[in-house]
Design an enzyme around this catalytic site. Structure first.
Site, PDB file in Angstrom:
ATOM      1  NE  ARG A  47      -4.165  -1.673   0.199  1.00 40.42           N
ATOM      2  CZ  ARG A  47      -4.204  -2.930  -0.233  1.00 40.42           C
ATOM      3  NH1 ARG A  47      -3.170  -3.454  -0.843  1.00 40.42           N
ATOM      4  NH2 ARG A  47      -5.291  -3.657  -0.077  1.00 40.42           N
ATOM      5  CD  GLU A  60      -5.867   0.861   2.229  1.00 38.76           C
ATOM      6  OE1 GLU A  60      -5.675  -0.210   2.808  1.00 38.76           O
ATOM      7  OE2 GLU A  60      -6.496   0.957   1.169  1.00 38.76           O
ATOM      8  CB  SER A  62      -9.049  -1.819   3.998  1.00 36.57           C
ATOM      9  OG  SER A  62      -9.306  -3.074   3.429  1.00 36.57           O
TER      10      SER A  62
HETATM   11  N1  EPU Z   1     -11.627 -10.766   9.261  1.00 30.06           N
HETATM   12  C1  EPU Z   1     -12.348 -10.577  10.396  1.00 30.06           C
HETATM   13  N2  EPU Z   1     -13.556  -9.950  10.286  1.00 30.06           N
HETATM   14  C2  EPU Z   1     -14.033  -9.502   9.110  1.00 30.06           C
HETATM   15  C3  EPU Z   1     -13.309  -9.700   7.941  1.00 30.06           C
HETATM   16  C4  EPU Z   1     -12.084 -10.329   8.048  1.00 30.06           C
HETATM   17  O1  EPU Z   1     -11.943 -10.950  11.481  1.00 30.06           O
HETATM   18  O2  EPU Z   1     -15.126  -8.917   9.099  1.00 30.06           O
HETATM   19  C5  EPU Z   1     -10.316 -11.422   9.373  1.00 30.06           C
HETATM   20  C6  EPU Z   1     -10.414 -12.906   9.052  1.00 30.06           C
HETATM   21  O3  EPU Z   1      -9.505 -13.584   9.888  1.00 30.06           O
HETATM   22  C7  EPU Z   1      -9.972 -12.964   7.611  1.00 30.06           C
HETATM   23  C8  EPU Z   1      -8.902 -11.875   7.587  1.00 30.06           C
HETATM   24  O4  EPU Z   1      -9.416 -10.860   8.458  1.00 30.06           O
HETATM   25  O5  EPU Z   1      -9.448 -14.201   7.273  1.00 30.06           O
HETATM   26  C9  EPU Z   1      -8.634 -11.306   6.215  1.00 30.06           C
HETATM   27  O6  EPU Z   1      -9.850 -10.776   5.671  1.00 30.06           O
HETATM   28  P1  EPU Z   1      -9.984 -10.463   4.101  1.00 30.06           P
HETATM   29  O7  EPU Z   1      -9.655 -11.686   3.336  1.00 30.06           O
HETATM   30  O8  EPU Z   1     -11.307  -9.852   3.861  1.00 30.06           O
HETATM   31  O9  EPU Z   1      -8.829  -9.445   3.813  1.00 30.06           O
HETATM   32  P2  EPU Z   1      -8.320  -8.129   4.595  1.00 30.06           P
HETATM   33  O10 EPU Z   1      -6.945  -8.433   5.088  1.00 30.06           O
HETATM   34  O11 EPU Z   1      -9.286  -7.640   5.594  1.00 30.06           O
HETATM   35  C10 EPU Z   1      -7.109  -7.119   2.517  1.00 30.06           C
HETATM   36  C11 EPU Z   1      -7.030  -5.796   1.837  1.00 30.06           C
HETATM   37  C12 EPU Z   1      -8.256  -5.585   0.962  1.00 30.06           C
HETATM   38  C13 EPU Z   1      -8.327  -6.709  -0.060  1.00 30.06           C
HETATM   39  C14 EPU Z   1      -8.378  -8.033   0.691  1.00 30.06           C
HETATM   40  C15 EPU Z   1      -8.314  -9.221  -0.226  1.00 30.06           C
HETATM   41  C16 EPU Z   1      -5.760  -4.314   3.266  1.00 30.06           C
HETATM   42  C17 EPU Z   1      -5.792  -3.190   4.239  1.00 30.06           C
HETATM   43  N3  EPU Z   1      -6.938  -4.726   2.820  1.00 30.06           N
HETATM   44  O12 EPU Z   1      -8.218  -7.074   3.411  1.00 30.06           O
HETATM   45  O13 EPU Z   1      -8.100  -4.356   0.269  1.00 30.06           O
HETATM   46  O14 EPU Z   1      -9.444  -6.587  -0.897  1.00 30.06           O
HETATM   47  O15 EPU Z   1      -7.236  -8.158   1.575  1.00 30.06           O
HETATM   48  O16 EPU Z   1      -7.053  -9.327  -0.755  1.00 30.06           O
HETATM   49  O17 EPU Z   1      -4.681  -4.791   2.902  1.00 30.06           O
HETATM   50  C18 EPU Z   1      -8.564  -2.012   0.494  1.00 30.06           C
HETATM   51  O18 EPU Z   1      -7.346  -1.853   0.609  1.00 30.06           O
HETATM   52  O19 EPU Z   1      -9.366  -1.057   0.523  1.00 30.06           O
HETATM   53  C19 EPU Z   1      -9.072  -3.374   0.370  1.00 30.06           C
HETATM   54  C20 EPU Z   1     -10.374  -3.644   0.348  1.00 30.06           C
END
Ligand code: EPU
Length: 376
Positions: free
Chosen positions: A185, A366, A265
């Site tokens: 990022r 972010e 995010s």
């Molecule tokens: N989780 C929770 N609660 C939730 C959602 C997720 O506890 O409501 C935990 C779970 O353990 C899950 C983990 O978080 O396994 C990861 O969740 P997710 O796969 O949705 O990914 P993320 O890490 O929350 C990141 C990026 C997203 C991107 C997704 C998929 C960042 C800050 N965010 O989210 O990017 O779409 O991975 O690759 O790196 C953005 O930057 O705006 C964005 C949406």
């Protein structure tokens, strides 16, 4: 750091000349953001082509105005008072150009193009490399700035050139991959050279006929039945799958309802030394194996900020005034309707303080802030 491909200049300077540039005044910014929050810009101007970029910069310099370059407004929180300067929107008349470089396609796109349209364009032509970046709101110009990433791909993997106007030297430059200094990022554009460049075009190097990336657990799970039958998903199927996963999480470009009024995010996933895991487990009252995390190299791990937020007592749908946590993903803060930036910030601070108290981890925001006295 300079012209390697040399095609950017052509694409953007060929925009059709238009009547004199319009500098509008007191334009509400809320409609230009996915949060739908924010007061007016003192000046607002939409530019197309390099000559117009230079003309708008001339106007700004003459009046010594602060300048903000607006893309799709999908990673932006504007203050309730608005912005006492010039908001420059780089418009999309430039469009796309495909070139060949050996086995690869060089897809050069104007900064104002809608990102998801570009992903679909590539997928429909069988160009692999950005299919997992489907359904992300925003424009092309923002993709190198925050090194957009999702579902196992980062845009930096494909970027070979960013064309930009350098406000320090007053000239257009072509920056190559190395010069962009990409990280998670992060890039030159949102870190050490923040505010210095106006991105006008980006060139992506894609693989015609390439296989889709199937790296992320959610995506692999989506195709479990297909894998069992020994079938490989196509680029288009991966594009559709990612859009459907994003929709379930309330993170799809153009999604309606309150969950759609967000900046994706709101916090970055924090990267910590893996030696910190035992204490995090104690604080969360779980075993270290149960902490969601991804390896981040050099003895570091990337934690799931959404999990930290939930463990700190904030759940999906939690509201403070008209600002809330998304009902579909804990990492997105949303505008329930007519929320102010102040309400969003109060919720942000409550979340950050709770995570800090429970885990001694300082979450990093972010979205970019505009019109506030500090940028964070
Ligand atoms: N989780 C929770 N609660 C939730 C959602 C997720 O506890 O409501 C935990 C779970 O353990 C899950 C983990 O978080 O396994 C990861 O969740 P997710 O796969 O949705 O990914 P993320 O890490 O929350 C990141 C990026 C997203 C991107 C997704 C998929 C960042 C800050 N965010 O989210 O990017 O779409 O991975 O690759 O790196 C953005 O930057 O705006 C964005 C949406």
């Amino acid at each position: 750091m300079t012209a390697r491909l040399g095609i950017g200049a052509m694409l953007y300077s060929q925009a059709v000349p238009r009547p004199a540039l319009k500098f509008q005044e007191f334009i509400p910014l809320a409609p230009y953001t996915t949060f739908r929050i924010g007061g007016p810009a003192r000046f607002f101007c939409e530019v197309e082509g390099e000559a117009e970029v230079e003309q708008a910069v001339g106007f700004v310099k003459e009046r010594n105005l602060p300048l903000f370059v607006l893309g799709g407004g999908s990673n932006l929180l504007v203050s309730d008072a608005g912005f006492d300067g010039m908001v420059l929107r780089v418009g999309g008349a430039a469009s796309k150009r495909d070139g060949r470089e050996g086995e690869s396609v060089l897809l050069e796109v104007g900064a104002g193009e809608n990102w998801d349209d570009v992903v679909l364009y590539a997928v429909n032509r069988g160009y692999a490399g950005i299919e997992c970046l489907a359904g992300i709101p925003g424009d092309v110009g923002g993709t190198p700035v925050q090194n957009v990433g999702a579902y196992g791909q980062e845009v930096a993997e494909t970027i070979v050139q960013v064309r930009a106007y350098d406000l320090e030297t007053g000239a257009f430059v072509n920056l190559d991959y190395e010069a962009c200094r990409f990280g998670y990022r992060r890039s030159l554009f949102n870190a050490e050279a923040r505010g210095r460049y106006i991105v006008t075009a980006v060139t992506y190097k894609l693989r015609p006929g390439g296989e889709p990336a199937l790296r992320y657990a959610d995506v692999k799970r989506h195709f479990a039945a297909q894998f069992e039958r020994g079938e490989k998903p196509s680029l288009r199927q991966v594009y559709d799958a990612v859009r459907s996963i994003r929709e379930q999480k309330g993170m799809l470009a153009g999604q309606g309802g309150p969950d759609g009024r967000s900046a994706g995010s709101f916090f970055k996933n924090p990267v910590v030394p893996s030696t910190a895991l035992p204490q995090i487990a104690v604080n969360a009252e779980c075993s270290p194996e149960d902490i969601p995390r991804y390896p981040a190299g050099d003895g570091m791990v990337k934690l799931a900020a959404a999990w930290l937020v939930e463990q700190s007592g904030f759940h999906k749908g939690f509201a403070m005034g008209r600002a809330a946590i998304s009902s579909r993903h804990t990492l997105a803060l949303v505008n329930l309707g007519d929320a102010t930036a102040a309400e969003l910030i109060a919720l942000r601070d409550a979340v950050m303080n709770a995570v800090n108290r429970k885990f001694a981890i300082q979450l990093e925001q972010e979205p970019v802030m505009l019109g506030f006295s500090s940028t964070r």
